[in-house]
Design a protein around this motif. Structure first.
Motif, PDB file in Angstrom:
ATOM      1  N   LEU A   1       1.176  -0.818  -0.227  1.00  0.00           N
ATOM      2  CA  LEU A   1      -0.046  -0.169   0.218  1.00  0.00           C
ATOM      3  C   LEU A   1       1.158   1.338  -0.472  1.00  0.00           C
ATOM      4  O   LEU A   1       1.678   1.284   0.650  1.00  0.00           O
ATOM      5  N   VAL A   2       0.809   2.432  -0.820  1.00  0.00           N
ATOM      6  CA  VAL A   2       1.091   3.494  -0.887  1.00  0.00           C
ATOM      7  C   VAL A   2       0.148   4.556  -0.041  1.00  0.00           C
ATOM      8  O   VAL A   2      -1.509   4.612  -0.404  1.00  0.00           O
ATOM      9  N   GLU A   3       0.518   5.616   0.876  1.00  0.00           N
ATOM     10  CA  GLU A   3      -0.669   6.903   1.603  1.00  0.00           C
ATOM     11  C   GLU A   3       0.070   8.203  -0.233  1.00  0.00           C
ATOM     12  O   GLU A   3       0.891   7.998  -0.763  1.00  0.00           O
ATOM     13  N   GLU A   4      -0.849   8.712   0.285  1.00  0.00           N
ATOM     14  CA  GLU A   4      -1.436   9.677  -0.382  1.00  0.00           C
ATOM     15  C   GLU A   4       0.054  10.789  -0.944  1.00  0.00           C
ATOM     16  O   GLU A   4       0.074  11.236  -1.895  1.00  0.00           O
ATOM     17  N   GLU A   5       0.247  11.023   0.391  1.00  0.00           N
ATOM     18  CA  GLU A   5       1.631  11.971   0.326  1.00  0.00           C
ATOM     19  C   GLU A   5       2.351  11.397  -0.760  1.00  0.00           C
ATOM     20  O   GLU A   5       3.950  11.812  -1.611  1.00  0.00           O
ATOM     21  N   GLU A   6       3.058  10.193  -0.824  1.00  0.00           N
ATOM     22  CA  GLU A   6       4.132   9.080  -1.360  1.00  0.00           C
ATOM     23  C   GLU A   6       3.149   9.074  -2.610  1.00  0.00           C
ATOM     24  O   GLU A   6       4.283   9.120  -3.989  1.00  0.00           O
ATOM     25  N   ILE A   7       2.267   8.996  -2.613  1.00  0.00           N
ATOM     26  CA  ILE A   7       1.645   8.900  -4.737  1.00  0.00           C
ATOM     27  C   ILE A   7       2.228  10.624  -5.149  1.00  0.00           C
ATOM     28  O   ILE A   7       2.355  10.278  -6.090  1.00  0.00           O
ATOM     29  N   ALA A   8       1.766  11.941  -4.486  1.00  0.00           N
ATOM     30  CA  ALA A   8       1.507  12.724  -4.930  1.00  0.00           C
ATOM     31  C   ALA A   8       3.247  13.387  -5.307  1.00  0.00           C
ATOM     32  O   ALA A   8       3.704  13.358  -6.087  1.00  0.00           O
ATOM     33  N   LEU A   9       4.402  12.375  -4.796  1.00  0.00           N
ATOM     34  CA  LEU A   9       5.710  12.776  -4.688  1.00  0.00           C
ATOM     35  C   LEU A   9       6.570  11.251  -6.218  1.00  0.00           C
ATOM     36  O   LEU A   9       6.823  12.482  -6.476  1.00  0.00           O
TER      37      LEU A   9
ATOM     38  N   ARG B   1      11.619  14.564 -13.238  1.00  0.00           N
ATOM     39  CA  ARG B   1      13.237  13.521 -13.648  1.00  0.00           C
ATOM     40  C   ARG B   1      12.572  12.642 -14.813  1.00  0.00           C
ATOM     41  O   ARG B   1      14.128  12.256 -15.986  1.00  0.00           O
ATOM     42  N   ASN B   2      11.753  12.293 -15.785  1.00  0.00           N
ATOM     43  CA  ASN B   2      11.508  10.699 -16.850  1.00  0.00           C
ATOM     44  C   ASN B   2      10.481  12.542 -17.753  1.00  0.00           C
ATOM     45  O   ASN B   2      10.019  11.721 -19.381  1.00  0.00           O
ATOM     46  N   LYS B   3      10.135  13.527 -17.252  1.00  0.00           N
ATOM     47  CA  LYS B   3       9.178  14.519 -18.948  1.00  0.00           C
ATOM     48  C   LYS B   3       7.623  13.752 -18.281  1.00  0.00           C
ATOM     49  O   LYS B   3       7.061  13.410 -19.752  1.00  0.00           O
ATOM     50  N   LEU B   4       7.338  12.907 -18.064  1.00  0.00           N
ATOM     51  CA  LEU B   4       6.043  12.054 -17.665  1.00  0.00           C
ATOM     52  C   LEU B   4       5.357  12.187 -17.467  1.00  0.00           C
ATOM     53  O   LEU B   4       5.107  12.294 -15.561  1.00  0.00           O
ATOM     54  N   MET B   5       3.980  12.472 -17.737  1.00  0.00           N
ATOM     55  CA  MET B   5       2.540  13.311 -17.072  1.00  0.00           C
ATOM     56  C   MET B   5       1.906  11.927 -16.937  1.00  0.00           C
ATOM     57  O   MET B   5       1.717  11.243 -17.953  1.00  0.00           O
ATOM     58  N   VAL B   6       1.531  11.323 -14.990  1.00  0.00           N
ATOM     59  CA  VAL B   6       1.334  10.100 -15.138  1.00  0.00           C
ATOM     60  C   VAL B   6       0.081  10.758 -14.145  1.00  0.00           C
ATOM     61  O   VAL B   6       0.295  11.397 -12.998  1.00  0.00           O
ATOM     62  N   GLU B   7      -1.423   9.852 -13.773  1.00  0.00           N
ATOM     63  CA  GLU B   7      -1.753   9.993 -12.604  1.00  0.00           C
ATOM     64  C   GLU B   7      -1.486   9.059 -12.137  1.00  0.00           C
ATOM     65  O   GLU B   7      -1.214   8.567 -11.465  1.00  0.00           O
ATOM     66  N   GLY B   8      -2.365   9.667 -10.509  1.00  0.00           N
ATOM     67  CA  GLY B   8      -2.137   9.370  -9.576  1.00  0.00           C
ATOM     68  C   GLY B   8      -2.119   7.493  -9.668  1.00  0.00           C
ATOM     69  O   GLY B   8      -1.203   6.353  -8.666  1.00  0.00           O
ATOM     70  N   ALA B   9      -3.046   7.089  -9.897  1.00  0.00           N
ATOM     71  CA  ALA B   9      -3.392   5.860 -10.260  1.00  0.00           C
ATOM     72  C   ALA B   9      -1.932   4.715 -11.025  1.00  0.00           C
ATOM     73  O   ALA B   9      -1.580   3.863 -10.102  1.00  0.00           O
ATOM     74  N   GLY B  10      -1.635   5.676 -12.045  1.00  0.00           N
ATOM     75  CA  GLY B  10      -0.631   5.362 -12.770  1.00  0.00           C
ATOM     76  C   GLY B  10       1.290   5.747 -12.315  1.00  0.00           C
ATOM     77  O   GLY B  10       1.895   4.580 -12.290  1.00  0.00           O
ATOM     78  N   ALA B  11       1.036   6.331 -10.755  1.00  0.00           N
ATOM     79  CA  ALA B  11       2.384   5.953 -10.243  1.00  0.00           C
ATOM     80  C   ALA B  11       2.224   5.933  -9.424  1.00  0.00           C
ATOM     81  O   ALA B  11       3.579   5.545  -8.605  1.00  0.00           O
ATOM     82  N   VAL B  12       1.675   4.533  -8.826  1.00  0.00           N
ATOM     83  CA  VAL B  12       1.428   3.683  -7.419  1.00  0.00           C
ATOM     84  C   VAL B  12       2.518   2.853  -7.168  1.00  0.00           C
ATOM     85  O   VAL B  12       3.886   2.141  -6.064  1.00  0.00           O
ATOM     86  N   GLY B  13       3.066   2.872  -8.421  1.00  0.00           N
ATOM     87  CA  GLY B  13       4.374   1.596  -8.216  1.00  0.00           C
ATOM     88  C   GLY B  13       5.877   2.741  -8.228  1.00  0.00           C
ATOM     89  O   GLY B  13       6.221   1.582  -7.368  1.00  0.00           O
ATOM     90  N   VAL B  14       5.713   3.782  -7.999  1.00  0.00           N
ATOM     91  CA  VAL B  14       6.916   4.038  -8.718  1.00  0.00           C
ATOM     92  C   VAL B  14       7.033   4.821  -6.572  1.00  0.00           C
ATOM     93  O   VAL B  14       8.050   4.739  -6.219  1.00  0.00           O
ATOM     94  N   ALA B  15       5.937   5.098  -5.918  1.00  0.00           N
ATOM     95  CA  ALA B  15       5.844   4.988  -5.237  1.00  0.00           C
ATOM     96  C   ALA B  15       5.789   4.565  -4.402  1.00  0.00           C
ATOM     97  O   ALA B  15       6.691   4.815  -3.194  1.00  0.00           O
ATOM     98  N   ALA B  16       5.882   3.814  -4.262  1.00  0.00           N
ATOM     99  CA  ALA B  16       6.080   2.411  -3.703  1.00  0.00           C
ATOM    100  C   ALA B  16       7.838   1.552  -3.636  1.00  0.00           C
ATOM    101  O   ALA B  16       8.499   1.546  -2.803  1.00  0.00           O
ATOM    102  N   LEU B  17       7.771   2.229  -4.517  1.00  0.00           N
ATOM    103  CA  LEU B  17       9.320   1.962  -4.743  1.00  0.00           C
ATOM    104  C   LEU B  17      10.315   2.924  -3.644  1.00  0.00           C
ATOM    105  O   LEU B  17      11.508   2.637  -3.574  1.00  0.00           O
ATOM    106  N   LEU B  18      10.159   3.927  -4.281  1.00  0.00           N
ATOM    107  CA  LEU B  18      10.812   4.972  -3.720  1.00  0.00           C
ATOM    108  C   LEU B  18      10.418   5.380  -1.875  1.00  0.00           C
ATOM    109  O   LEU B  18      11.542   5.771  -1.531  1.00  0.00           O
TER     110      LEU B  18
END
Length: 400
Positions: A253-261, A269-286
Motif C-alpha cells: 500500500l502507498v499513502e497519498e503524499e507518497e503518490i503525490a511525490l 525526472r522523466n518528463k512523463l505526465m502520470v495520474e495518481g493510479a499510474g504512479a503508485v508503483g514508482v511510489a512504492a519503490l521510492l
C-alpha cells in the motif's frame, strides 16, 4: 475463465488497434534505488491509459448481434474512454456512467470519443450499479471495467510485451483497483516465467484486494478520497480475485503524499505526465515498500489522464512531501521595516518567497505585534532546517 490462450488471442486481436507502448530505462530512479528500473508507459497509450486493451478485446470478440443494442459501462474515467473509443472504432453506440466526482477532463474526453455520459453516484460502485440497471432495461451489452476474462486478457497483453522487450525481467509492479490489470499481467508472465515476481500496489485509501487476500474472500471495504481515483474500488472482482490470490506474489500500500511525490518526480525526472493510479508503483519503490528487491524491475505507468486542477494540487503536495516547500508563521513587531528585515533574512538563507500574508487583526496577538504567513520554496529537507535555524538565530519566533 481467464487462461493463457485467451491472452494470446487478445494479442492477435489487438495488433494494430492499440499502441505497443514504450519501455524506457529510468536512469535517475535506477541510480537512486540501486537497481535497474524500467517504466512501461501505458500513459502514452491511445486514450491515455491501458484500459483500451481490455475494452477493445471484449468488444472485438463479440458477435455483431451482441453489439446491436450498443454497449454500456461504468468508470471513473480511463475505462470510459477505452470503451468510448473502441465503440466508435467499431461503429457501436456507447453509454458511460461516471461518478459525480469524476474530474472534468475525463468526462470531456469520454464525450469527445462519442459516448453518452451519465454522471451518477458518489463513487465507482454506485455508478456501476446504475449502469447495470440501465443495461437490463435497454439490452445494451455491459462492458465490465475489470471483472471479465476477455477484459483481463486484453490487459494481459502488457505482460507479453514486457517479456518480449525484457526477457530477463525479475520484478514488475502493477497498480490494483478491481484487479483486472494485474490478473491479466500475472497470467501472461507466470505461464512462461514463473520466477518473475509480480507485485501489486494499492492506494492505502482503498485496499480492497489486499483485504480480500488477507480474509480469504472478496469483501467490501470503506474507501477514502484518493489521488489514485482510478483504482479507488470498494470491492475487488470475483473473477480477478482467484487469479490474484494464486499468481500475485505480494500486495503493498502507498499513502497519498507518497503518490503525490511520485507524480512530481516522474514529471521532473522523466518528463512523463502520470495520474495518481499510474504512479503508485514508482511510489512504492521510492518509499521502500517492497523488501529485498533486486534485478531488472518494471513499474507500470497505467495511465496519464490527470485533471489540470489536480496537477496544481499534486505539485504542491509533492513539493511539501519532498521538503521543497515550507510554510511558516512569524510574529513580528508592528513597526516600519520589520517585514523588510524578515525578507532580507530569508534571502540570506537562500530561500525564495512564494506567498506572503500580513495579519494585524488576530485576537491572539499582543498589541504592537503582527503575524506574517510566509510560503517559501526551498531546496529540500536540509535546506529547510538551515532556513529555520537561521531565522531562529536572528530572534524570530516561528510556528510551522
Amino acid at each position: 475463465m481467464l487462461d493463457y490462450d485467451l491472452i494470446l488471442d487478445a494479442a492477435t486481436r489487438l495488433k494494430k488497434r492499440v499502441r505497443r507502448t514504450e519501455l524506457i530505462h529510468a536512469h535517475h530512479f535506477s541510480e537512486r534505488l540501486g537497481l535497474p528500473l524500467y517504466l512501461k508507459c501505458e500513459n502514452l497509450q491511445r486514450t491515455g491509459a491501458f484500459k483500451i486493451r481490455g475494452a477493445m478485446n471484449f468488444m472485438a470478440a463479440q458477435p455483431r448481434s451482441a453489439l446491436a443494442g450498443g454497449v454500456i459501462t461504468a468508470s471513473a474515467g480511463n475505462h470510459a474512454q477505452g470503451v468510448a473509443f473502441s465503440a466508435d472504432l467499431l461503429g457501436v453506440k456507447s453509454t458511460v456512467y461516471m461518478p459525480e466526482t469524476t474530474p472534468p477532463q475525463k468526462v470531456f474526453s469520454t464525450r469527445d470519443y462519442g459516448a453518452e455520459v451519465v454522471l451518477e453516484g458518489k463513487n465507482f460502485d454506485e455508478a456501476c450499479s446504475a449502469a447495470l440497471t440501465r443495461s437490463k432495461e435497454t439490452g445494451a451489452l455491459f462492458v465490465h471495467p475489470f471483472d471479465d476474462p476477455l477484459v483481463m486478457a486484453g490487459q494481459g497483453t502488457i505482460g507479453l510485451e514486457l517479456l518480449e522487450d525484457l526477457p530477463d525481467l525479475a520484478n514488475v509492479l502493477v497498480p490494483i483497483g478491481g484487479g483486472g490489470l494485474i490478473a491479466g499481467i500475472a497470467m501472461a508472465i507466470k505461464e512462461t516465467h514463473p520466477h518473475v515476481r509480480v507485485i501489486g500496489v494499492e492506494s492505502a485509501a482503498a485496499p480492497s484486494m489486499q483485504t480480500a487476500i488477507k480474509k480469504g474472500k472478496v469483501v467490501t471495504v470503506p474507501i477514502r478520497a484518493s489521488l489514485a481515483d482510478g483504482i479507488a474500488v470498494k470491492t475487488a472482482g470475483s473473477e480477478t480475485y482467484p487469479v490474484v490470490r494464486d499468481l500475485v506474489d505480494e500486495i503493498v500500500l502507498v499513502e497519498e503524499e507518497e503518490i503525490a511525490l511520485a507524480i512530481v518526480s516522474l514529471l521532473e525526472r522523466n518528463k512523463l505526465m502520470v495520474e495518481g493510479a499510474g504512479a503508485v508503483g514508482v511510489a512504492a519503490l521510492l518509499n521502500r515498500k517492497v523488501a529485498k528487491i533486486s534485478g531488472k524491475t518494471v513499474a507500470l505507468l497505467s495511465g496519464g489522464n490527470i485533471d489540470v486542477k489536480t496537477i496544481a494540487v499534486v505539485v504542491e503536495r509533492g513539493m511539501l512531501a519532498a521538503g521543497r516547500y515550507l510554510k511558516l508563521k512569524v510574529e513580528l513587531d508592528d513597526v516600519p521595516g520589520a517585514l523588510a528585515r524578515l525578507s532580507t533574512e530569508i534571502a540570506e538563507a537562500r530561500a525564495n518567497i512564494s506567498i506572503i500574508t500580513h495579519d494585524r487583526r488576530s485576537e491572539s496577538l499582543p498589541i504592537g505585534k503582527t503575524e506574517v504567513l510566509v510560503e517559501l520554496e526551498t531546496r529540500g529537507p536540509d535546506h529547510i532546517r538551515e532556513v529555520i535555524s537561521h531565522l531562529e538565530s536572528k530572534g524570530y519566533k516561528l510556528i510551522q
